[in-house]
Design a protein around this motif. Structure first.
Motif, short mmCIF file in Angstrom:
data_model
loop_
_atom_site.label_atom_id
_atom_site.label_comp_id
_atom_site.label_asym_id
_atom_site.label_seq_id
_atom_site.Cartn_x
_atom_site.Cartn_y
_atom_site.Cartn_z
N LEU A 1 -10.56 -3.31 2.84
CA LEU A 1 -11.73 -2.48 2.82
C LEU A 1 -11.48 -1.06 2.45
O LEU A 1 -12.28 -0.29 1.89
N ARG A 2 -10.30 -0.40 2.97
CA ARG A 2 -9.74 0.99 2.68
C ARG A 2 -9.75 1.09 1.25
O ARG A 2 -9.94 2.35 0.64
N GLN A 3 -9.10 0.10 0.52
CA GLN A 3 -9.07 0.28 -0.95
C GLN A 3 -10.18 0.39 -1.56
O GLN A 3 -10.44 1.13 -2.50
N LEU A 4 -11.25 -0.33 -1.03
CA LEU A 4 -12.53 -0.33 -1.86
C LEU A 4 -13.34 0.90 -1.41
O LEU A 4 -14.00 1.53 -2.41
N ALA A 5 -13.17 1.47 -0.25
CA ALA A 5 -13.73 2.74 0.25
C ALA A 5 -13.23 3.79 -0.61
O ALA A 5 -13.99 4.84 -1.23
N TYR A 6 -11.84 3.86 -0.94
CA TYR A 6 -11.33 4.87 -1.80
C TYR A 6 -11.55 4.63 -3.20
O TYR A 6 -12.03 5.61 -3.86
N PHE A 7 -11.92 3.48 -3.74
CA PHE A 7 -12.30 3.28 -5.22
C PHE A 7 -13.70 3.79 -5.24
O PHE A 7 -14.28 4.60 -6.18
N VAL A 8 -14.51 3.58 -4.20
CA VAL A 8 -15.82 3.83 -4.12
C VAL A 8 -15.79 5.53 -4.54
O VAL A 8 -16.68 6.01 -4.95
N VAL B 1 -4.96 8.15 -1.92
CA VAL B 1 -5.98 7.78 -2.58
C VAL B 1 -5.56 7.22 -3.81
O VAL B 1 -5.79 6.10 -4.06
N SER B 2 -4.52 7.79 -4.65
CA SER B 2 -4.16 7.40 -5.85
C SER B 2 -3.16 5.99 -5.72
O SER B 2 -3.34 4.89 -6.38
N GLN B 3 -2.47 6.02 -4.39
CA GLN B 3 -1.72 4.78 -4.03
C GLN B 3 -2.41 3.62 -3.63
O GLN B 3 -2.23 2.47 -4.27
N GLN B 4 -3.60 3.77 -2.98
CA GLN B 4 -4.38 2.55 -2.49
C GLN B 4 -5.06 2.22 -3.70
O GLN B 4 -5.45 1.07 -3.94
#
Length: 284
Positions: free
Chosen positions: A3-10, A32-35
């Protein structure tokens, strides 16, 4: 996939860059870039085109974005379903800096036991992003025809108001049409300040078959009205953001016969929460 990756992507997609997304998330940019990079490796496709100064979604990123918003909204609903009754009695609504009497009249139709928090955010995009992230239960936005990842429900429409010199012949009329203003210079703010309103005005002028000359830019409500009263004849158009229009000597306000500014309630997709359901019923 987390979920964290999706949140950062959004967040990167909403902000148009990794640095601005990091500021919004209150973390450092490398995190952010890493995730996002891990998410791209998990999915086997680049999600952003990083070759230009402004980060843009790739075709794969465009396909993922609405799905990511839906997943985050579902996760937020699941989280709030378990957090207890306190959240279920509070409705968080994102509004502009001048909500107006229409909003307060609607709030009076809500159940007395429902606590309402009005959270003021100037930009509609900020309000919509806060609903997507779960920070808000709903947001009121004007002139928004689409909000990816959210559902829009009609709330009300506001008539537009023309401001012009008090001595102009049109100032004495009960209403004015755009066709009558074609020869008078119009004051508009740059499109980037409010694209939806700018497009509404220019599109309505085109439909009316008039192309008024451009006057000085609309810089701010009070400054523009003062300048309009003392400068060469011109006019401007706005939706009344305040219930009482500011009195300015030499300026007349005349309702516009024609286009109106619709306001919508933006809410998360899917079955509404108890709070949102009350809001939608009040709007009806």
């Amino acid at each position: 996939m987390e979920l964290r990756q999706l949140a950062y992507f959004v967040a990167v997609a909403d902000e148009g860059g990794f640095g601005r997304a990091a500021e919004r998330l209150h973390i450092v940019q490398p995190a952010v870039s890493q995730q996002v990079g891990r998410l791209e490796r998990e999915l086997g496709a680049p999600l952003f085109d990083r070759s230009k100064r402004q980060v843009r979604l790739t075709e794969a990123g465009q396909r993922l974005l609405p799905e990511a918003r839906a997943v985050l909204a579902a996760a937020d609903r699941a989280r709030r379903a378990v957090t207890g009754s306190a959240d279920a009695t509070t409705l968080r609504i994102g509004v502009s800096r001048a909500p107006g009497q229409r909003l307060y009249a609607m709030l009076e139709r809500l159940a007395p036991a429902l606590r309402v928090r009005l959270i003021k955010m100037e930009k509609p995009a900020e309000r919509l992003a806060a609903v997507r992230s779960g920070e808000l239960d709903a947001a009121l936005v004007r002139l928004v025809e689409a909000a990816p990842g959210l559902e829009l429900f009609p709330a009300w429409t506001d008539p537009l108001v023309v401001a012009l010199p008090a001595g102009h012949p049109l100032a004495a009329q009960p209403q004015v049409r755009l066709e009558q203003l074609g020869d008078l210079p119009v004051r508009l703010a740059p499109r980037e300040n409010n694209p939806a309103f700018h497009d509404l005005v220019t599109g309505s002028l085109a439909e009316a078959g008039v192309r008024p000359p451009r006057g000085p830019e609309f810089t701010g409500l009070h400054d523009t009205l003062v300048d309009l009263a003392s400068g060469p004849p011109s006019w401007t158009l706005f939706y009344p953001v305040f219930d009482d229009l500011p009195p300015v000597r030499g300026v007349a306000y005349v309702p516009l016969a024609g286009p109106e500014a619709p306001t919508y309630a933006a809410v998360p997709p899917g079955p509404p929460s108890a709070q949102v359901r009350q809001l939608l019923e009040a709007l009806r």
